[in-house]
Write a protein that holds these residues in place. Sequence first.
Motif, mmCIF file in Angstrom:
data_model
loop_
_atom_site.group_PDB
_atom_site.id
_atom_site.type_symbol
_atom_site.label_atom_id
_atom_site.label_comp_id
_atom_site.label_asym_id
_atom_site.label_seq_id
_atom_site.Cartn_x
_atom_site.Cartn_y
_atom_site.Cartn_z
ATOM 1 N N LEU A 55 -37.637 -34.083 2.710
ATOM 2 C CA LEU A 55 -38.526 -34.416 3.835
ATOM 3 C C LEU A 55 -37.762 -34.446 5.156
ATOM 4 O O LEU A 55 -38.279 -34.035 6.194
ATOM 5 C CB LEU A 55 -39.200 -35.774 3.598
ATOM 6 C CG LEU A 55 -40.237 -35.823 2.467
ATOM 7 C CD1 LEU A 55 -40.723 -37.258 2.263
ATOM 8 C CD2 LEU A 55 -41.419 -34.898 2.750
ATOM 9 N N LEU A 99 -38.882 -28.524 -2.135
ATOM 10 C CA LEU A 99 -38.297 -29.337 -3.219
ATOM 11 C C LEU A 99 -38.628 -28.775 -4.600
ATOM 12 O O LEU A 99 -39.779 -28.434 -4.879
ATOM 13 C CB LEU A 99 -38.805 -30.784 -3.129
ATOM 14 C CG LEU A 99 -38.266 -31.757 -4.193
ATOM 15 C CD1 LEU A 99 -36.748 -31.893 -4.085
ATOM 16 C CD2 LEU A 99 -38.930 -33.122 -4.063
ATOM 17 N N THR A 145 -45.452 -39.384 -5.967
ATOM 18 C CA THR A 145 -45.076 -39.444 -4.548
ATOM 19 C C THR A 145 -44.686 -38.057 -4.048
ATOM 20 O O THR A 145 -45.039 -37.668 -2.932
ATOM 21 C CB THR A 145 -43.919 -40.448 -4.339
ATOM 22 O OG1 THR A 145 -44.286 -41.689 -4.933
ATOM 23 C CG2 THR A 145 -43.631 -40.655 -2.863
ATOM 24 N N VAL A 146 -43.983 -37.294 -4.865
ATOM 25 C CA VAL A 146 -43.647 -35.916 -4.468
ATOM 26 C C VAL A 146 -44.932 -35.113 -4.295
ATOM 27 O O VAL A 146 -45.101 -34.389 -3.307
ATOM 28 C CB VAL A 146 -42.722 -35.247 -5.514
ATOM 29 C CG1 VAL A 146 -42.574 -33.755 -5.227
ATOM 30 C CG2 VAL A 146 -41.351 -35.924 -5.523
ATOM 31 N N THR A 196 -46.683 -36.096 -1.056
ATOM 32 C CA THR A 196 -46.007 -35.733 0.199
ATOM 33 C C THR A 196 -45.788 -34.220 0.309
ATOM 34 O O THR A 196 -45.474 -33.707 1.377
ATOM 35 C CB THR A 196 -44.655 -36.465 0.337
ATOM 36 O OG1 THR A 196 -43.911 -36.308 -0.872
ATOM 37 C CG2 THR A 196 -44.853 -37.945 0.585
ATOM 38 N N ARG A 197 -45.917 -33.516 -0.793
ATOM 39 C CA ARG A 197 -45.909 -32.047 -0.861
ATOM 40 C C ARG A 197 -44.758 -31.363 -0.118
ATOM 41 O O ARG A 197 -44.989 -30.489 0.728
ATOM 42 C CB ARG A 197 -47.245 -31.496 -0.364
ATOM 43 C CG ARG A 197 -48.375 -31.824 -1.317
ATOM 44 C CD ARG A 197 -49.605 -31.033 -1.029
ATOM 45 N NE ARG A 197 -50.172 -31.391 0.250
ATOM 46 C CZ ARG A 197 -50.814 -30.545 1.063
ATOM 47 N NH1 ARG A 197 -50.970 -29.296 0.729
ATOM 48 N NH2 ARG A 197 -51.298 -30.962 2.209
ATOM 49 N N PRO A 198 -43.517 -31.720 -0.388
ATOM 50 C CA PRO A 198 -42.413 -31.010 0.270
ATOM 51 C C PRO A 198 -42.301 -29.584 -0.296
ATOM 52 O O PRO A 198 -42.004 -29.390 -1.479
ATOM 53 C CB PRO A 198 -41.186 -31.853 -0.090
ATOM 54 C CG PRO A 198 -41.572 -32.549 -1.354
ATOM 55 C CD PRO A 198 -43.044 -32.730 -1.339
ATOM 56 N N LEU A 216 -36.247 -36.298 -2.666
ATOM 57 C CA LEU A 216 -37.456 -36.253 -1.829
ATOM 58 C C LEU A 216 -37.091 -36.619 -0.393
ATOM 59 O O LEU A 216 -37.551 -35.970 0.557
ATOM 60 C CB LEU A 216 -38.521 -37.208 -2.385
ATOM 61 C CG LEU A 216 -39.788 -37.349 -1.544
ATOM 62 C CD1 LEU A 216 -40.512 -36.013 -1.382
ATOM 63 C CD2 LEU A 216 -40.735 -38.385 -2.171
ATOM 64 N N VAL A 221 -34.835 -38.242 -8.108
ATOM 65 C CA VAL A 221 -36.001 -37.609 -7.478
ATOM 66 C C VAL A 221 -36.322 -38.275 -6.138
ATOM 67 O O VAL A 221 -36.509 -37.568 -5.128
ATOM 68 C CB VAL A 221 -37.221 -37.581 -8.434
ATOM 69 C CG1 VAL A 221 -38.469 -37.092 -7.697
ATOM 70 C CG2 VAL A 221 -36.928 -36.697 -9.638
ATOM 71 N N PRO A 222 -36.378 -39.603 -6.066
ATOM 72 C CA PRO A 222 -36.596 -40.213 -4.742
ATOM 73 C C PRO A 222 -35.528 -39.828 -3.717
ATOM 74 O O PRO A 222 -35.856 -39.582 -2.541
ATOM 75 C CB PRO A 222 -36.552 -41.723 -5.041
ATOM 76 C CG PRO A 222 -37.034 -41.828 -6.456
ATOM 77 C CD PRO A 222 -36.484 -40.606 -7.142
ATOM 78 N N ALA A 271 -42.423 -41.486 -9.086
ATOM 79 C CA ALA A 271 -41.814 -40.578 -8.105
ATOM 80 C C ALA A 271 -42.499 -39.209 -8.129
ATOM 81 O O ALA A 271 -42.607 -38.545 -7.092
ATOM 82 C CB ALA A 271 -40.319 -40.426 -8.384
ATOM 83 N N PRO A 275 -44.043 -27.973 -3.742
ATOM 84 C CA PRO A 275 -43.007 -28.369 -4.692
ATOM 85 C C PRO A 275 -43.174 -27.720 -6.072
ATOM 86 O O PRO A 275 -44.274 -27.429 -6.498
ATOM 87 C CB PRO A 275 -43.183 -29.900 -4.775
ATOM 88 C CG PRO A 275 -44.607 -30.144 -4.388
ATOM 89 C CD PRO A 275 -44.962 -29.076 -3.411
#
Length: 188
Positions: A59, A93, A84-85, A88-90, A55, A51-52, A81, A153
């Motif tokens: 990003l 993803l 963090t996703v 950061t709201r990609p 991400l 996942v990291p 993680a 995401p």
Amino acid sequence: MNRAELTRRLVAKLRRGEAVIGGIGNTNFDLWAAGQRPENFYMLRSMGLAVPIALGVALAQPARRTFVLEGDGSLLMQLGALGTVAATRPANLTIVAFDNGMYQITGKQRSLTASTVDLVAVAKGAGLAQSEWARDEAHFESLVDRALEAPGPWFIGARIDAAKPAGVTERDAALIRRRFMAAIAPKA
Ligand SMILES: Cc1ncc(C[n+]2csc(CCOP(=O)(O)OP(=O)(O)O)c2C)c(N)n1
């Protein structure tokens, strides 16, 4: 449901160079078996870090949809993680959690999802509002279709059987990294 079957159905939908990060072990073995694409990154050994890695890809390349396929044991190892996703709201993803309730590849030891932990509830609690269990194969496909079109995401949970993976990834980490980086490098 069956991990190899779901992975095949997901990969068959990819038309736009989407990146796919396969988590350790059986998850990336089935990604390999679903048909090798240079935009697939078959992560070896680094349990919990799919996942990291995904991400970072999402990003860095917001125009490219990125999927990460991960086992329940690996997700449990790196739960932060998910937060963090969420933070950061990609939008590009999608996390797919293959939950077999065990650490299958190291001897089928039971994981916490076999007793108390609900990964979709955990993902929602981490801030990933768009999290859902797939009810069956057709529902899984519709969740993937949505993730391919609408802003994420996304978190898709799939409870899977204990079948062995359909293949074994070639274990050459340097080659896998080089091929992946070349495939997703911006074209000059
Ligand atoms: C930090 C770390 N601890 C332990 C391992 C050994 N290990 C490799 S895969 C694995 C189990 C993975 O379980 P899961 O993500 O649920 O996938 P499954 O095997 O069920 O497909 C373990 C314990 C490792 N590679 N790294």
